[in-house]
Design a protein around this motif. Structure first.
Motif: not given
Length: 599
Positions: A353-356, A379-384
């Motif tokens: 979801y983050a990469k999309c 994963a969430v931290l990298s997304g933010y």
């Protein structure tokens, strides 16, 4: 719960169904003074070990005055396969020191296993000496464990010596040698001994032999040798070709980039289980062939087989890589509906979801997860960080620390990345110091790259230069590129030329770096240097890689590169692009094309 006799303790232990009951039984036996007989202690420790409660078993063991050989065997065996195999070696040392016991032949294979997992070569050699002195060198299982220990530790010469000196070699012994060479990356040696094995009439290769050879071919990407092994398997009518071997062969073709071979083998398997399906699905996921993945999932459904956790996590990871939101979202709903869930699927969904571009959906998945590991937080931290939401990343990092989850190097990479993209220089410096001084995590080149990027974006180019000079690891293209790019943005030709010189010296210059350097000279209006850089690129045959874009429509991911006219609807696409370009010019947009300024 009534405990009056040793027999009643044993009966309760044998009928115990969970760990809590077992602890209650142990407590009652202590109160009743019935836990001090050797047999009862042995039974209690064995029961805790069978429940995989090693820490509690260790506590009971430590309070036991004179453990017998059975207890030592059980403890060393359990810890040799645990995450703390060093404890097994410690227990063995205690046995030798306190009891002055040599132990029986059953204990030493697990001591060698523990030594191998810790790469404790000298300790293993010492134990080998004990084995020779007490005459256990004729025990086949023990000797194959010794051979495996030497192989794991890279002591191939000693392993070969153990093999040569042992007389009655069974298939397990041969497998230990062949698999050992395979794990060391010595594929040709492994295959040579496989051929030697075929010359011995008393021994025939089994599934373990073939799995070891296939693993070696996968590791070395040796498709030619893999085909030979596959051919032998087809000819050997005595070899049992189960699902495990068939899946391994499919994986071999997949990892060697031969999807056609994998598909042909897959189609020939009459009865496929989920493992076989996963092998091929995973292969197509790895190369981003989502259309084939969708077709395989459809065929799998028609075969009355449901995807499992491995299938779901593989497909979701592929969707993240390709930016295929619609398919990833459908797989998510399917997993929820069918109760297919674990921490790995949750983490893969967050990443997808983050990469999309749907960071809110990623956070929602994270919040709904009952169990989270460091990878989930990362994963969430990298997304933010990727979405430029530094404040959210910093807030989540604080929550992570408060929850008791220890950050790792990837965690700090994400936080530093977030600080760099939002210009939070002081925050970035603080987190870097926290990583190094508090958590004692040595900075990798990626962390230095983030710090150089952070300082460079803020215009602190001299400080970035000093940091590079103080780096504990060798700077790579990413570090130099970050500094060179910052110099281009801030027009610092002096430090930019220094960075470019370092890149030339270390052969770290790529096409993008040449373009940045040319742009740096162009912004300084040094067009003679721009021309020199261009001529250097032409002379070395370097050209900038064409940009690539992907867009998902329905369940199909369309890929485009610069000046691409391969798409069946390219004519319509270019008409729309032309129209957009006209509207941009009317709106006053002027593209920045530094390389064209010299004209």
């Amino acid at each position: 719960m009534t405990i009056k006799t040793p027999r009643s303790v044993l009966t309760l232990i044998e009928t115990c169904t969970n760990l809590q009951q077992l602890k209650q039984i142990h407590a009652k036996s202590i109160i009743s003074s019935l836990s001090y007989t050797q047999f009862i202690i042995t039974k209690i420790i064995s029961s805790f070990l069978s429940h995989e409660c090693l820490d509690y078993a260790k506590q009971v063991f430590d309070q036991t005055q004179e453990p017998d050989g059975f207890i030592y065997n059980a403890m060393i065996k359990a810890y040799s396969s645990s995450q703390t195999p060093l404890v097994a070696i410690s227990i063995y040392n205690r046995m030798r020191a306190r009891q002055n016991s040599l132990g029986d032949n059953y204990i030493y294979p697990f001591v060698f296993k523990a030594c191998g997992s810790q790469f404790a070569v000298e300790k293993g050699k010492e134990v080998h000496g004990v084995v020779v002195r007490i005459g256990y060198e004729l025990d086949g299982f023990l000797q194959s464990s010794l051979l495996n220990f030497y192989m794991v530790c890279g002591e191939t010469g000693n392993a070969q010596k153990v093999f040569d000196e042992f007389g009655l070699k069974d298939v397990v012994f041969w497998n230990a040698l062949i698999t050992g060479y395979a794990r060391q990356g010595m594929v040709l040696d492994a295959f040579w001994f496989f051929k030697e094995m075929l010359e011995v009439k008393e021994v025939r290769p089994n599934e373990g032999t073939m799995m070891g050879l296939i693993a070696a071919c996968i590791e070395s990407k040796n498709l030619k040798l893999g085909r030979e092994i596959h051919g032998y398997m087809m000819k050997d009518v005595g070899l049992r070709k189960g699902v495990k071997l068939e899946s391994a062969l499919i994986n071999l073709y997949v990892k060697c980039g031969c999807l056609d071979g994998a598909r042909k083998l897959f189609d020939k398997i009459p009865e496929k289980n989920t493992v076989v399906w996963n092998s091929l699905i995973c292969g197509y996921c790895q190369i981003g062939s989502l259309n084939e993945v969708i077709e395989l999932l459809r065929e799998m459904h028609l075969s009355n087989l449901k995807p499992d956790r491995f299938t779901i996590s593989s497909v979701v990871s592929a969707c993240a890589h390709m930016g295929a939101f619609n398919l990833g979202n459908r797989v998510h709903r399917f997993a929820e509906k069918n109760g297919i869930w674990d921490i790995f699927i949750g983490t893969a969904l967050i990443d997808m979801y983050a990469k999309c571009g749907f960071i809110e959906a990623a956070r929602e998945v994270f919040n709904q997860m009952n169990e989270k590991n460091v990878a989930s937080w990362n994963a969430v931290l990298s997304g933010y960080a990727s979405h430029g939401q530094a404040e959210s990343a910093i807030e989540l990092f604080s929550e992570m620390r408060e929850s008791g989850v220890r950050p790792d190097s990837i965690t700090f990479l994400a936080v530093l990345h977030a600080c760099a993209h939002s210009g939070l220089v002081e925050n970035g410096k603080w987190y870097f110091d926290l990583m190094v001084k508090y958590y004692m995590i040595p900075p990798r080149v990626e962390h230095y790259g983030c710090m150089v990027d952070l300082l460079g974006r803020a215009g602190l180019l001299q400080e970035a230069k000093v940091l590079i000079k103080m780096m504990a690891v060798e700077p790579n293209a990413m570090v130099w590129g970050a500094l060179l790019s910052a110099c281009s943005i801030h027009g610092n030709t002096e430090i930019g030329e220094w960075a470019a010189h370092q890149m030339f010296e270390s052969n770290a210059m790529d096409a993008g770096s040449y373009v940045i350097l040319a742009n740096l000279y162009a912004s300084a209006r040094r067009f003679d240097r721009v021309k020199a850089v261009r001529e250097m690129m032409v002379g070395k045959g370097i050209c900038k890689l064409r940009g690539c874009s992907m867009i998902e429509i329905g369940d199909v991911v369309h890929e485009f590169v610069v000046a691409d006219k391969m798409h069946p609807r390219s004519e319509e696409i270019y008409l729309v692009l032309d129209e957009l370009s006209k509207k941009l010019k009317m709106a006053g947009y002027i593209p920045l094309l530094a390389l064209d300024e010299e004209g």
